[in-house]
Design an enzyme around this catalytic site. Structure first.
Site, PDB file in Angstrom:
ATOM      1  CG  ASP A 193      49.379  43.861 -22.077  1.00  0.00           C
ATOM      2  OD1 ASP A 193      49.899  44.992 -22.013  1.00  0.00           O
ATOM      3  OD2 ASP A 193      50.015  42.827 -22.335  1.00  0.00           O
ATOM      4  CG  ASN A 211      55.742  51.970 -31.970  1.00  0.00           C
ATOM      5  OD1 ASN A 211      54.768  52.281 -32.651  1.00  0.00           O
ATOM      6  ND2 ASN A 211      56.146  50.711 -31.831  1.00  0.00           N
ATOM      7  CG  HIS A 228      49.492  44.531 -26.195  1.00  0.00           C
ATOM      8  ND1 HIS A 228      50.504  43.935 -25.472  1.00  0.00           N
ATOM      9  CD2 HIS A 228      48.731  43.524 -26.687  1.00  0.00           C
ATOM     10  CE1 HIS A 228      50.347  42.622 -25.515  1.00  0.00           C
ATOM     11  NE2 HIS A 228      49.288  42.341 -26.251  1.00  0.00           N
ATOM     12  N   GLY A 236      62.889  51.126 -30.423  1.00  0.00           N
ATOM     13  CA  GLY A 236      62.440  52.527 -30.437  1.00  0.00           C
ATOM     14  C   GLY A 236      61.839  53.004 -31.747  1.00  0.00           C
ATOM     15  CG  LEU A 244      54.882  50.532 -15.277  1.00  0.00           C
ATOM     16  CD1 LEU A 244      54.251  51.651 -16.091  1.00  0.00           C
ATOM     17  CD2 LEU A 244      56.215  50.978 -14.693  1.00  0.00           C
ATOM     18  CG  MET A 251      60.305  44.955 -23.344  1.00  0.00           C
ATOM     19  SD  MET A 251      58.728  44.548 -24.127  1.00  0.00           S
ATOM     20  CE  MET A 251      58.714  42.773 -23.922  1.00  0.00           C
ATOM     21  CE  LYS A 252      62.816  45.621 -16.193  1.00  0.00           C
ATOM     22  NZ  LYS A 252      63.265  44.335 -15.616  1.00  0.00           N
ATOM     23  CG  ASN A 284      51.441  49.329 -23.323  1.00  0.00           C
ATOM     24  OD1 ASN A 284      52.618  49.540 -23.637  1.00  0.00           O
ATOM     25  ND2 ASN A 284      50.916  48.112 -23.334  1.00  0.00           N
ATOM     26  CB  SER A 307      45.152  47.418 -28.510  1.00  0.00           C
ATOM     27  OG  SER A 307      44.565  46.328 -29.170  1.00  0.00           O
TER      28      SER A 307
HETATM   29  C1  GRF Z   1      55.986  47.151 -30.633  1.00  0.00           C
HETATM   30  O1  GRF Z   1      55.557  46.047 -31.358  1.00  0.00           O
HETATM   31  C2  GRF Z   1      54.979  47.519 -29.564  1.00  0.00           C
HETATM   32  O2  GRF Z   1      53.663  47.281 -29.959  1.00  0.00           O
HETATM   33  C3  GRF Z   1      55.347  46.567 -28.453  1.00  0.00           C
HETATM   34  O3  GRF Z   1      56.748  46.485 -28.487  1.00  0.00           O
HETATM   35  C4  GRF Z   1      57.216  46.790 -29.802  1.00  0.00           C
HETATM   36  C5  GRF Z   1      58.167  47.931 -29.669  1.00  0.00           C
HETATM   37  O4  GRF Z   1      58.811  48.232 -30.860  1.00  0.00           O
HETATM   38  N1  GRF Z   1      54.827  47.032 -27.189  1.00  0.00           N
HETATM   39  P1  GRF Z   1      59.720  49.526 -30.959  1.00  0.00           P
HETATM   40  O5  GRF Z   1      60.713  49.470 -29.802  1.00  0.00           O
HETATM   41  O6  GRF Z   1      58.817  50.720 -30.838  1.00  0.00           O
HETATM   42  O7  GRF Z   1      60.392  49.433 -32.292  1.00  0.00           O
END
Ligand code: GRF
Length: 204
Positions: free
Chosen positions: A139, A13, A103, A11, A87, A84-85, A101, A130
């Site tokens: 993606d 981000n 990525h 978490g 959709l 991580m799912k 998203n 991205s």
């Molecule tokens: C990040 O690297 C994001 O780009 C990818 O999963 C990771 C998530 O990190 N989709 P966090 O859970 O936000 O720390």
């Protein structure tokens, strides 16, 4: 602009978005996790943000539960931040043009997992992250923004990931800010301040 953030783990981000929300016109209305022990849920609680764990025992049930929540919350934007799912087309169609998203690669290079190692193995000189719209292909939705870093000769997947992470946080917060302010749009094609984006906007 009301946002729901989907997470599955750490978490960071999400935390970056929460830390910056007072400087913009977006509001994290709710956090949804498919993992009960996701650190991101603790972060949401610490910030006083409503949050839900959704049991994703199979794609149909998980999406059904998430849909019920979303139809009640009515967000303007759904941000997948380490969710991580994959959709389904049904879910994506229900929330058409509303899901973005982040990525960790310079898409269209390296969709899927292990992106840092694959970029090193591919002898790339640069790597990055991205932000794209979610469509029914993994993606592959329309690209909006990217951040770019150089790959050093001694980089490992771990060092590369850790140098990229703060750039991801900036990329996500700046992108969401642009969307919330109505500067970045994608009704037919992605546009910045009303002008079509020929390639993804680079934010460094
Ligand atoms: C990040 O690297 C994001 O780009 C990818 O999963 C990771 C998530 O990190 N989709 P966090 O859970 O936000 O720390």
């Amino acid at each position: 602009m009301r946002i729901v953030v989907f997470i599955s783990g750490r978490g960071s981000n999400l935390e970056a978005l929460l830390n910056k929300q007072h400087q913009s016109t977006y509001e994290i209305a709710h956090v949804i996790s498919n993992q009960l022990d996701a650190e991101g849920l603790t972060i949401a609680q610490k910030h006083g943000i409503k949050n839900s764990y959704v049991l994703w025992d199979n794609p149909y049930n998980g999406e059904q539960r998430a849909t019920e929540l979303l139809q009640w919350i009515k967000p303007d934007l759904i941000v997948l931040a380490g969710f991580m799912k994959v959709l389904s087309l049904d879910f994506v169609t229900t929330f058409k043009q509303k899901i973005i998203n982040i990525h960790p690669s310079l898409l269209p290079l390296y969709p899927g997992l292990n992106t840092h190692q694959r970029a090193i193995d591919g002898r790339q000189k640069q790597h990055g992250a991205s932000i794209h719209l979610i469509d029914e292909h993994l993606d592959q939705g329309t690209l909006l923004t990217q951040t770019i870093i150089d790959i050093r000769p001694d980089d490992t997947a771990i060092t590369l990931a850790s140098r990229l992470l703060p750039k991801e946080h900036l990329l996500l917060t700046e992108t969401v800010k642009l969307i919330a302010e109505g500067k970045l749009t994608w009704h037919n094609v992605p546009k910045l301040n009303g002008k079509p984006l020929i390639k993804p906007l680079v934010i460094v």
